[in-house]
Design an enzyme around this catalytic site. Structure first.
Site, mmCIF file in Angstrom:
data_model
loop_
_atom_site.group_PDB
_atom_site.id
_atom_site.type_symbol
_atom_site.label_atom_id
_atom_site.label_comp_id
_atom_site.label_asym_id
_atom_site.label_seq_id
_atom_site.Cartn_x
_atom_site.Cartn_y
_atom_site.Cartn_z
ATOM 1 N N LYS A 26 9.026 11.923 9.840
ATOM 2 C CA LYS A 26 8.167 12.344 8.881
ATOM 3 C C LYS A 26 7.212 13.464 9.628
ATOM 4 O O LYS A 26 6.759 14.153 8.870
ATOM 5 C CB LYS A 26 7.247 11.343 8.324
ATOM 6 C CG LYS A 26 6.546 10.510 9.336
ATOM 7 C CD LYS A 26 5.081 10.732 9.424
ATOM 8 C CE LYS A 26 4.409 9.872 10.340
ATOM 9 N NZ LYS A 26 2.763 10.464 10.523
ATOM 10 N N GLY A 40 2.859 3.200 9.355
ATOM 11 C CA GLY A 40 3.058 3.551 7.865
ATOM 12 C C GLY A 40 1.846 4.546 7.470
ATOM 13 O O GLY A 40 1.214 5.007 8.562
ATOM 14 N N LYS A 99 4.249 6.888 17.214
ATOM 15 C CA LYS A 99 5.559 7.338 16.459
ATOM 16 C C LYS A 99 6.260 8.600 16.863
ATOM 17 O O LYS A 99 5.647 9.489 17.498
ATOM 18 C CB LYS A 99 4.742 7.581 14.901
ATOM 19 C CG LYS A 99 4.077 6.608 14.350
ATOM 20 C CD LYS A 99 3.443 7.086 13.003
ATOM 21 C CE LYS A 99 2.853 6.093 12.320
ATOM 22 N NZ LYS A 99 2.229 6.400 10.996
#
Length: 342
Positions: A202, A147, A112
């Site tokens: 995030k 996720g 990520k």
């Protein structure tokens, strides 16, 4: 079904262990760069470096030879290759897999973030590498598994839900066949941009939330940061071509809530320790693991500037990390922003 996971860090190991346990016909191989580490995992059933104290599936096979590990998955027409390296290693892995293939190939990555030098998203990096190698569209199907998921909890067999986004539905089908078992749910998406923006941003926002908690600013402040952070994430994602519903799902809101509030979050720990007075160098040395929010904060801010998206929380995180702004001053600057409509 034959699967190969390339990367014996916490997340790669946890996912490999889950896949090995998931179904009786799963044949799972784990490769890592350190043969001694793999030998230790094989001998003890524990990844003492990244998942100490967590017992792994006895059906998991460790393979120190890269070519043999890759060929394991390639010999199965329904096989799947998983890249478990950080963003910085994705281009190299893509080139190595493309060179090794003997026919169609299906691969997913777990990383990520954005590339530090180019600000590219992972799927853009992979596309560029395959295009440079002359790989025709469809020869290699690729995507991301992402996720809200802490590796330790996955390795312990605790419930979680993830999103897989890819270039073809056959890739989603294979990911669900590989991992949608027992305590893990896998949901499909074709919004590669949205899920990758969510996974990158995030981590930056989790640093901000950790810093707020480290200063003792309370639960109200935490909720405000998460909510306004989600708005930043969504604005950037839409500007880059993502879809709004993606940011309301597992890869957006779900991953943000977990990373911003969970005490297993490395990015949250970075923020907490910055608020406690430690320098970034001290924090990263103590962590001993990758904190992707630090790596990609500047890339997120640069992308936002490029597409004209305002991201004040992200900008404040960059100022604290790289410009020496004290955490308390960053909070003060955010609180002094002009009133506006939500």
């Amino acid at each position: 079904m034959k699967l190969t996971i390339l990367g014996a860090g916490a997340w790669g190991t946890a996912l490999a262990s889950h896949a090995a346990t998931a179904a009786a016909d799963h044949d799972v191989v784990l490769w890592g760069r350190d043969p001694a580490q793999l030998a230790g995992i094989a001998a003890t059933g524990v990844n003492a470096t990244y998942l100490p104290g967590v017992s792994l599936s006895p059906r998991l096979v460790c393979e120190p030879d890269f070519d043999r590990a890759v060929d394991h998955a390639l010999t199965d027409p329904e096989g799947l290759l998983i890249i478990g390296t950080p963003v910085s290693g994705l281009r190299e892995m893509t080139r190595r897999l493309a060179a090794r293939r003997k026919g169609p190939l299906a691969m997913l990555w777990l990383c990520k973030g954005f590339e530090a030098e180019t600000h590219a998203m992972p799927h853009q990096m992979v596309h560029d590498e395959l295009n440079a190698l002359g790989v025709a569209p469809g020869e290699i199907e690729y995507g991301v598994l992402t996720g809200p998921s802490f590796a330790k909890e996955v390795a312990q067999g605790l419930p979680c839900a993830l999103t897989v986004a890819g270039t073809a539905h056959v890739l989603i089908d294979r990911a669900q066949a590989a991992f949608h078992h027992h305590a893990m749910r896998i949901y499909g998406s074709d919004d590669l941009i949205g899920v990758e923006v969510g996974g990158a941003v995030k981590n930056v926002l989790a640093i901000a939330t950790g810093a707020s908690d480290g200063l003792g600013l309370g639960l109200n402040a935490r909720a405000a940061l998460i909510t306004r952070g989600l708005a930043e994430m969504t604005r950037l994602g839409l500007a880059l071509g993502g879809r709004v519903e993606t940011f309301m799902g597992l890869a957006g809101m779900g991953d943000l809530i977990l990373t911003a509030t969970g005490d297993l979050s490395r990015n949250r720990k970075v923020g907490q320790q910055l608020a406690g007075g430690k320098t970034l160098d001290q924090i990263l040395a103590d962590l001993g693991h990758v904190a992707e929010g630090v790596r990609c904060a500047q890339a997120v801010a640069a992308l936002a500037a490029r597409v004209g998206v305002e991201m004040p929380i992200t900008r404040a995180v960059c100022a604290v990390l790289f410009e020496g702004l004290p955490v308390a001053d960053a909070v003060s600057q955010l609180l002094q922003r002009d009133a506006r409509d939500e």
